[in-house]
Design a protein around this motif. Structure first.
Motif, PDB file in Angstrom:
ATOM      1  N   PRO A 706       0.761  -1.271   0.023  1.00 55.56           N
ATOM      2  CA  PRO A 706      -0.056   0.104  -0.028  1.00 55.56           C
ATOM      3  C   PRO A 706       0.913   1.122  -0.034  1.00 55.56           C
ATOM      4  O   PRO A 706       1.992   1.522   0.822  1.00 55.56           O
ATOM      5  N   GLU A 707       0.338   2.340  -0.752  1.00 55.32           N
ATOM      6  CA  GLU A 707       1.241   3.666  -0.926  1.00 55.32           C
ATOM      7  C   GLU A 707       1.208   4.273   0.252  1.00 55.32           C
ATOM      8  O   GLU A 707       2.288   4.872   0.597  1.00 55.32           O
ATOM      9  N   LYS A 708       0.328   4.056   1.265  1.00 49.91           N
ATOM     10  CA  LYS A 708       0.080   4.882   2.354  1.00 49.91           C
ATOM     11  C   LYS A 708       0.971   4.087   3.653  1.00 49.91           C
ATOM     12  O   LYS A 708       0.806   4.417   4.681  1.00 49.91           O
ATOM     13  N   ILE A 709       1.849   3.155   3.163  1.00 52.71           N
ATOM     14  CA  ILE A 709       2.583   2.435   4.155  1.00 52.71           C
ATOM     15  C   ILE A 709       3.588   3.573   4.892  1.00 52.71           C
ATOM     16  O   ILE A 709       3.899   3.115   6.285  1.00 52.71           O
ATOM     17  N   GLY A 710       3.673   4.713   4.407  1.00 50.95           N
ATOM     18  CA  GLY A 710       4.816   5.860   5.011  1.00 50.95           C
ATOM     19  C   GLY A 710       3.789   6.293   6.236  1.00 50.95           C
ATOM     20  O   GLY A 710       4.236   7.083   7.029  1.00 50.95           O
ATOM     21  N   LEU A 725       4.369 -10.610  -3.553  1.00 52.06           N
ATOM     22  CA  LEU A 725       4.101  -9.313  -3.818  1.00 52.06           C
ATOM     23  C   LEU A 725       4.692  -8.791  -5.247  1.00 52.06           C
ATOM     24  O   LEU A 725       5.971  -9.276  -5.442  1.00 52.06           O
ATOM     25  N   SER A 726       3.989  -7.627  -5.621  1.00 49.96           N
ATOM     26  CA  SER A 726       4.728  -6.970  -7.047  1.00 49.96           C
ATOM     27  C   SER A 726       4.572  -5.601  -7.125  1.00 49.96           C
ATOM     28  O   SER A 726       4.203  -5.015  -6.110  1.00 49.96           O
ATOM     29  N   GLY A 727       4.845  -5.174  -8.271  1.00 48.48           N
ATOM     30  CA  GLY A 727       4.823  -3.643  -8.273  1.00 48.48           C
ATOM     31  C   GLY A 727       6.407  -2.994  -7.668  1.00 48.48           C
ATOM     32  O   GLY A 727       7.384  -3.608  -7.328  1.00 48.48           O
ATOM     33  N   GLU A 728       6.274  -1.748  -7.936  1.00 48.06           N
ATOM     34  CA  GLU A 728       7.359  -0.939  -7.023  1.00 48.06           C
ATOM     35  C   GLU A 728       7.268  -0.723  -5.618  1.00 48.06           C
ATOM     36  O   GLU A 728       6.216  -0.779  -4.932  1.00 48.06           O
ATOM     37  N   ILE A 729       8.353  -0.827  -5.004  1.00 47.85           N
ATOM     38  CA  ILE A 729       8.400  -0.382  -3.472  1.00 47.85           C
ATOM     39  C   ILE A 729       8.018   1.217  -3.377  1.00 47.85           C
ATOM     40  O   ILE A 729       8.588   2.015  -4.012  1.00 47.85           O
ATOM     41  N   PRO A 730       6.956   1.449  -2.493  1.00 51.25           N
ATOM     42  CA  PRO A 730       6.454   2.706  -2.231  1.00 51.25           C
ATOM     43  C   PRO A 730       7.634   3.636  -1.864  1.00 51.25           C
ATOM     44  O   PRO A 730       8.436   3.282  -0.679  1.00 51.25           O
ATOM     45  N   ALA A 731       7.795   4.865  -2.251  1.00 52.65           N
ATOM     46  CA  ALA A 731       8.754   6.093  -1.993  1.00 52.65           C
ATOM     47  C   ALA A 731       8.396   6.400  -0.617  1.00 52.65           C
ATOM     48  O   ALA A 731       9.370   6.733   0.298  1.00 52.65           O
ATOM     49  N   THR A 732       7.266   6.173   0.134  1.00 47.30           N
ATOM     50  CA  THR A 732       6.835   6.676   1.426  1.00 47.30           C
ATOM     51  C   THR A 732       7.667   5.519   2.257  1.00 47.30           C
ATOM     52  O   THR A 732       7.912   6.271   3.339  1.00 47.30           O
ATOM     53  N   LEU A 733       8.079   4.594   1.962  1.00 50.17           N
ATOM     54  CA  LEU A 733       8.908   3.874   2.795  1.00 50.17           C
ATOM     55  C   LEU A 733      10.270   4.438   3.371  1.00 50.17           C
ATOM     56  O   LEU A 733      10.753   4.361   4.403  1.00 50.17           O
ATOM     57  N   SER A 734      10.747   5.310   2.507  1.00 51.38           N
ATOM     58  CA  SER A 734      11.911   6.025   2.979  1.00 51.38           C
ATOM     59  C   SER A 734      11.576   7.192   4.070  1.00 51.38           C
ATOM     60  O   SER A 734      12.644   7.682   4.352  1.00 51.38           O
ATOM     61  N   SER A 735      10.565   7.370   4.208  1.00 50.68           N
ATOM     62  CA  SER A 735      10.166   8.243   5.318  1.00 50.68           C
ATOM     63  C   SER A 735      10.180   7.773   6.624  1.00 50.68           C
ATOM     64  O   SER A 735      10.125   8.572   7.840  1.00 50.68           O
ATOM     65  N   ASN A 748       8.292 -10.416  -5.907  1.00 46.81           N
ATOM     66  CA  ASN A 748       8.348  -9.934  -7.480  1.00 46.81           C
ATOM     67  C   ASN A 748       8.352  -8.390  -7.813  1.00 46.81           C
ATOM     68  O   ASN A 748       7.521  -7.791  -8.699  1.00 46.81           O
ATOM     69  N   PHE A 749       9.056  -7.921  -6.774  1.00 45.91           N
ATOM     70  CA  PHE A 749       8.980  -6.226  -6.983  1.00 45.91           C
ATOM     71  C   PHE A 749       9.884  -5.915  -8.019  1.00 45.91           C
ATOM     72  O   PHE A 749      10.862  -6.578  -8.382  1.00 45.91           O
ATOM     73  N   SER A 750       9.706  -4.765  -8.566  1.00 46.70           N
ATOM     74  CA  SER A 750      10.349  -4.254  -9.758  1.00 46.70           C
ATOM     75  C   SER A 750      10.517  -2.850  -9.544  1.00 46.70           C
ATOM     76  O   SER A 750      10.087  -1.950  -8.788  1.00 46.70           O
ATOM     77  N   GLY A 751      11.452  -2.222 -10.420  1.00 48.29           N
ATOM     78  CA  GLY A 751      11.754  -0.955 -10.486  1.00 48.29           C
ATOM     79  C   GLY A 751      12.893  -0.594  -9.532  1.00 48.29           C
ATOM     80  O   GLY A 751      13.424  -1.598  -9.255  1.00 48.29           O
ATOM     81  N   GLN A 768      17.192  -9.059  -1.965  1.00 47.87           N
ATOM     82  CA  GLN A 768      17.424 -10.086  -3.007  1.00 47.87           C
ATOM     83  C   GLN A 768      16.095 -11.011  -3.384  1.00 47.87           C
ATOM     84  O   GLN A 768      15.194 -11.199  -2.433  1.00 47.87           O
ATOM     85  N   GLY A 769      16.225 -11.767  -4.193  1.00 51.03           N
ATOM     86  CA  GLY A 769      15.185 -12.834  -4.730  1.00 51.03           C
ATOM     87  C   GLY A 769      14.116 -11.939  -5.553  1.00 51.03           C
ATOM     88  O   GLY A 769      13.075 -12.456  -5.752  1.00 51.03           O
ATOM     89  N   ASN A 770      14.106 -10.652  -5.856  1.00 49.72           N
ATOM     90  CA  ASN A 770      13.320  -9.784  -6.759  1.00 49.72           C
ATOM     91  C   ASN A 770      14.230  -9.378  -8.214  1.00 49.72           C
ATOM     92  O   ASN A 770      14.977  -8.426  -8.240  1.00 49.72           O
ATOM     93  N   PRO A 771      13.988 -10.377  -9.140  1.00 39.76           N
ATOM     94  CA  PRO A 771      14.959 -10.099 -10.277  1.00 39.76           C
ATOM     95  C   PRO A 771      14.921  -8.855 -11.029  1.00 39.76           C
ATOM     96  O   PRO A 771      15.772  -8.518 -11.628  1.00 39.76           O
ATOM     97  N   PHE A 772      13.765  -8.308 -10.973  1.00 40.75           N
ATOM     98  CA  PHE A 772      13.259  -6.926 -11.772  1.00 40.75           C
ATOM     99  C   PHE A 772      13.607  -5.906 -10.596  1.00 40.75           C
ATOM    100  O   PHE A 772      13.026  -4.443 -11.123  1.00 40.75           O
ATOM    101  N   LEU A 773      14.248  -5.875  -9.547  1.00 38.18           N
ATOM    102  CA  LEU A 773      14.379  -4.698  -8.615  1.00 38.18           C
ATOM    103  C   LEU A 773      15.778  -4.201  -8.875  1.00 38.18           C
ATOM    104  O   LEU A 773      16.880  -5.162  -8.687  1.00 38.18           O
TER     105      LEU A 773
END
Length: 844
Positions: A706-710, A725-735, A748-751, A768-773
């Motif tokens: 979820p994008e609001k994980i931040g 799980l897939s898609g991009e890691i939300p930028a909000t995690l960095s906060s 299956n994270f990517s980006g 590790q274990g996310n080939p498209f990350l």
């Protein structure tokens, strides 16, 4: 009419028609209601005693006076006692105006009348010319001492204790030349008894002591300044000026420094000395040993330093009760007396804590054969217990504490009888052999943290039927739990943690109505949870982890609606989790069911636990989706403290600290790892604003983070590894600035990994274990930029089989709550790590 029981009935109004009455005593008669104003018609009345404490100590209806105008008509009254009468005047000063209209008043007693105002001046023209006794104690004035008191020069007795009086001690007390008993302070020639206890007086006592210096010989024999805010060093003048003192109580203040030499040199009549609960950080002088009349001495809860030698005790021939404790952080006080020294006293009670008495068991203590109370806690004894010492203890013994030493040896095998013994604490030593066969009426038994072995005696409950708290944890006990324990009807706490006890728990708990805490974790117990546990309506803490229990949670347990902590982890329980857990256990703080075989869905009813802070369902066979209703766990949303649970735990554990650097009351954990959950991470989980640990690893969860994980600003640990799980890691995690452990590997994270100081601090294995990350700190460069990394070069490919991975699979972060003397570990196991993440536990 005193000393009767009128059961709360009102005082008859017809008493006001007895016009010639001169004496009326209605004390201790349990009258209630309003005092009839007709009593004001008794113009010849000289003595009126309405003392309203109940007859025989039973609760009685309240006797009150809403209006004191009737008092002003009692012109002949010379003695008035309205103790324990609630005076409800509309104006706080009315009580003083009313009594000031009584010109002949000699004694005025208004103890515990719930007065809240102490007027700072008398009504004009009033001086109480005949007043000899004034008792205003046990009210709530919270005011300075008024100046008009010093004009009452005829006073012989003045009681002002327990009034929250504050400010410095007025020097004007010297005006009260006739005072003999002062429940406050004074500097008076005739003064014998002075009691200022339980106020809020502050400052030092140098000026007060100096006030006595002008008298050729002080008459003061009783001085009680306890429970105030007095501070500073004790002046050496104390013993010089107050040399006739027999009773000196300075406890519960803020005095510091050493005991003055003059106390021992000059106070030859001193019988009772209490300087407990202060900040005394100095030494005890050699002259202390000259107090030949001293009977009781209490020096506990200070920070004494120095060495106590034979000279400190050589002439204490009257000593009967000796209490001394120092700061537990160091052994700054040492007893250094000859090994074979025989003291001149015969003690009845001794309490020594946090000082050095050992390493040998002191010979001077072994000759004490009149002891009724013994406490030697953390005094550095590492000797074998003298067997004859136990056998020679008098049968009148009531209190026995030898805890936190290194005492070795076996206790006497014969059955000892101590019918008056209430507390036995031999914990944290190296005692061995079988449990002692003592026949007592003790209510507390602390034997944990020793090397006791063998079985629990079958007649254990019959030998000690009055036991309330039983701590046998951290020993080497074997065999079964005796069914005689069910006969201990006053039992409250039972701790058998960390032994080798086996068999089933007897199913006979139908009469232990006060039983509220059970810890049998880390044993070899088998069978099912006894159905009779459902009869324990007071049950609050149930710890059964790390055994071999099986079966389902019994339906009878739902009767235990006061449960705050339930730990069934690391057993063989199975079946669908009862939905009534979520509706019946509204006080539940911690639910740990990890590493069992529970199955089925996580019912929405589990979201109805408003006080839940720790929810661990890891290592089971739960299926379905993660509930969307988790934000209904309001304690994890609002950050509501679990202080009540923490205090309850400290009571159970005798204050022992926990083994992780976290305040238990602030810990908020959800661990659903190693199950068969599927579906997405609910967006609603981001509303758990006080969540600190979230572990959903090793499931079949899919979709995006979820994008609001931040929004989870206090999140410290997040493990989403081994999912889909897939898609991009939300930028909000960095906060998330508190995030110290992050694992999103094998999805299956990517980006690109979002930029920011927080996400770049984790090891590459976290991703590790996310080939498209791609992106730092992973070892994969993003196609649009060049990445500099300090990570070591990759020397091989990722393992295909989990069994061959170089990182060992642990059950994860084992969060253990040390429930100390009593309950050892609550055994919380929050599974946060997987094979690929280091090879050691993460420390919270």
């Amino acid at each position: 009419m005193s000393l009767n029981d009128f059961q709360g009935n009102e005082i008859p109004a017809f008493l006001g028609q007895l016009n010639d009455l001169t004496y009326l005593n209605l004390s201790f008669s349990s009258f209630g209601g309003e005092i009839p104003p007709q009593l004001g018609n008794l113009s010849k009345l000289q003595v009126l005693d309405l003392y309203a404490d109940s007859y025989g100590g039973t609760a009685a209806a309240e006797l009150r006076a809403d209006d004191l105008n009737w008092l002003t008509r009692l012109a002949s009254l010379n003695r008035l006692n309205m103790g324990f009468v609630r005076i409800n005047t509309s104006n706080g000063g009315d009580w003083l105006h009313a009594v000031s209209m009584l010109p002949s008043l000699v004694e005025l007693k208004l103890q515990y009348c719930q007065l809240q105002v102490l007027p700072q001046s008398l009504p004009l023209g009033t001086n109480f010319p005949s007043l000899s006794v004034l008792d205003l104690s046990d009210n709530s004035f919270n005011a300075p001492i008024p100046q008009w008191l010093f004009n009452l020069t005829g006073l012989r007795e003045l009681y002002l204790r327990w009034n929250f009086l504050h400010g410095p001690v007025p020097s004007e007390f010297a005006r009260l030349k006739s005072l003999e008993i002062l429940g406050l302070f004074g500097s008076l020639r005739k003064l014998k008894v002075l009691d200022l206890s339980a106020n809020d007086m502050n400052g030092g006592i140098q000026e007060f002591i100096s006030g006595f210096a002008g008298s050729p010989s002080s008459s003061l024999i009783f001085l009680d300044l306890s429970s105030n805010s007095l501070e500073g060093q004790l002046p050496d003048l104390l013993g010089v000026v107050l040399h006739n003192l027999q009773h000196l109580d300075l406890s519960s203040n803020r005095f510091w420094g050493s005991i003055p030499n003059s106390v021992g040199e000059k106070m030859s009549s001193l019988k009772h000395l209490d300087i407990s609960y202060n900040n005394m950080n100095g030494s005890i002088p050699d002259s202390f040993g000259q107090l030949s009349a001293l009977i009781d001495v209490n020096l506990v809860e200070n920070s004494w330093v120095g060495v106590l030698k034979e000279t400190h005790m050589v002439n204490l021939r009257s000593l009967e009760n000796f209490k001394l404790t120092t700061d537990s952080s160091n052994h700054s006080l040492i007893f250094n007396v000859p090994v074979k020294w025989v003291p001149p006293f015969k003690l009845k009670s001794i309490q020594l804590e946090n000082c050095i008495v050992g390493p040998s068991f002191p010979a001077w203590l072994q000759v004490q054969n009149q002891l009724t109370s013994v406490t030697l806690r953390n005094v550095g004894i590492s000797d074998t217990i003298p067997g004859e010492w136990f056998s020679n203890l008098p049968s009148e013994l009531t209190f026995l504490v030898l805890s936190s030493n290194q005492i070795t040896g076996k206790l006497p095998s014969q059955q000892l009888k101590f019918p008056r013994l209430s507390t036995i604490d031999l914990s944290s030593n190296k005692f061995e052999g079988p449990l002692p066969m003592w026949s007592t009426n003790a209510s507390i038994l602390y034997l944990q943290d020793n090397k006791f072995s063998g079985s629990i005696p079958e007649n254990f409950g019959k030998l000690m039927p009055r036991l309330q708290k039983v701590y046998l944890s951290q020993n080497q006990l074997v065999g079964k739990i005796s069914s005689s324990m069910c006969d201990m009807q006053e039992l409250q706490i039972l701790s058998l943690r960390n032994n080798r006890v086996s068999g089933e728990i007897p199913d006979c708990w139908y009469h232990s109505f006060m039983f509220w805490a059970i810890d049998v974790s880390n044993n070899s117990l088998t069978g099912k949870i006894p159905a009779s546990f459902g009869s324990l309506r007071s049950l609050s803490i149930l710890l059964l982890s790390s055994n071999r229990f099986d079966g389902e949670i019994p339906a009878s347990l739902q009767n235990c609606t006061g449960l705050t902590s339930m730990d069934l982890g690391k057993n063989r329980f199975s079946g669908v989790l009862p939905s009534w857990i979520g509706t019946k256990f509204q006080s539940l703080f911690m639910l740990n069911l990890q590493l069992n075989s529970f199955s089925g869905p996580i019912f929405p009813q589990f979201c109805s636990l408003p006080n839940l802070h720790i929810l661990d369902l890891s290592g089971n066979k739960f299926s379905g989706t993660v509930p969307k209703c988790l934000p209904n766990l309001t304690a994890m949303v609002e950050g509501r403290s679990g202080e009540v649970f923490e205090q309850e735990t400290k009571v159970v554990t005798k204050g022992r600290a926990y083994d992780y650097n976290r305040n238990l009351a602030l810990l908020n954990v959800i661990d659903f790892s190693e199950n068969n959950l599927s579906g997405p991470i609910p967006e609603e989980m981001t509303k758990l604003l006080s969540l600190r640990v979230l572990n959903l690893s090793s499931n079949h969860i899919s979709g995006a983070i979820p994008e609001k994980i931040g929004d989870l600003k206090v999140l410290e640990t997040l493990d989403l590894s081994h999912n889909q799980l897939s898609g991009e890691i939300p930028a909000t995690l960095s906060s998330l600035t508190f995030l110290t452990h992050l694992i999103v590997s094998y999805n299956n994270f990517s980006g690109k990994i979002p930029a920011g100081r927080q996400l770049q601090t984790f090891d590459a294995s976290s991703y590790q274990g996310n080939p498209f990350l791609c992106g730092f700190p992973s070892r994969v460069k993003c196609p649009t930029e060049s990445i500099t990394t300090t990570a070591p070069p990759t020397t091989g490919t990722e393992p295909e089989d989990e069994e061959d991975e170089i990182f060992e699979l642990g059950t994860g972060l084992y969060v253990s709550i040390v429930l100390g003397f009593g309950f050892g570990f609550l055994g919380l196991c929050v599974t946060l790590l997987r094979k690929e993440f280091r090879k050691k536990d993460i420390e919270w």
